[in-house]
Scaffold this motif. Structure first.
Motif: not given
Length: 236
Positions: A37-50
């Motif tokens: 899961l190390a790079r999971d946030l890299d492909r989740r723009p909605l989660e990064r925005a939240l």
């Protein structure tokens, strides 16, 4: 604010029965979980925005108090929020092995062993709480007590961001992160989560449900994902 040395687990008779299984499972998978899961946030723009919105809200109104990532795992969300400028980020997790991984990955941040149902934190000591999928192994009848603990440790005006799986079911997980495990995974209805947060004394500011992506197809035991932003009222 909290002990520098990790406290021992509470006596077995005072712990919810699922916590020992959860701790054992995440001790087993810690290294592979962190790797996968190390790079999971890299492909989740909605989660990064939240998470970015939460960071801005905490920085604007958190009174300079620390922010706890509860059920922090290997510290990836803790580290992300620290990188967004959230001062005083630290993590707490049930699994000593997860905490060890987090400390290695983020040597400049603090991580401690602890349980969400009985936090070793003073009343009103936090400007923010992150519960990023950390209630997925909590039985429905215990969720209110967890939310009440969030309310207790938040200062008036303190913020919460909570991510969870949306639905109304329980799934027995016997294999995860390339290991055999013994876990129950729970999906919660959005209106039930909002009602319990409100009952615990928190005010819900926003909620969002997103549809599953290709890695979260229902056929793989996954589905909609829910997110709630809330705060402890100034007068509560």
């Amino acid at each position: 604010m909290f002990r520098r040395d990790s406290p021992p687990p509470p006596p077995a008779e005072s712990r919810p029965p699922h916590t020992d299984r959860t701790r054992a499972a995440y001790d087993t998978v810690a290294e592979d979980y962190a790797r996968l899961l190390a790079r999971d946030l890299d492909r989740r723009p909605l989660e990064r925005a939240l998470l970015g919105a939460f960071a801005e809200l905490v920085q604007r109104g958190g009174g300079g108090l620390p922010v706890a990532d509860l059920g922090c795992g290997p510290g990836r969300i803790t580290g992300h929020l620290h990188g967004l400028g959230v001062v005083g980020m630290f993590g707490i997790d049930l699994s000593p092995e997860m905490v060890a991984v987090a400390r290695r990955a983020h040597p400049g941040l603090r991580f401690e062993v602890g349980a969400m149902h009985d936090l070793d934190l003073a009343n009103g000591s936090l400007g923010g709480v992150v519960a990023w999928y950390s209630t997925v192994h909590t039985p429905p009848e215990e969720l209110l007590a967890i939310f009440a603990e969030f309310h207790r440790v938040l200062a008036p005006g303190g913020r919460l961001i909570h991510a969870f799986k949306v639905g109304d079911r329980r799934h027995r997980l016997e294999h995860g992160y390339v290991h055999a495990v013994d876990l129950d995974v729970y999906w919660f209805p959005v209106d039930r989560v909002i009602a319990l947060l409100t009952e615990a004394g928190l005010t819900v500011d926003a909620h969002l449900v997103r549809e599953p992506d290709e890695d979260e197809r229902p056929a793989r035991g996954r589905g909609q994902q829910g997110y709630v932003l809330a705060h402890r009222p100034e007068a509560a």
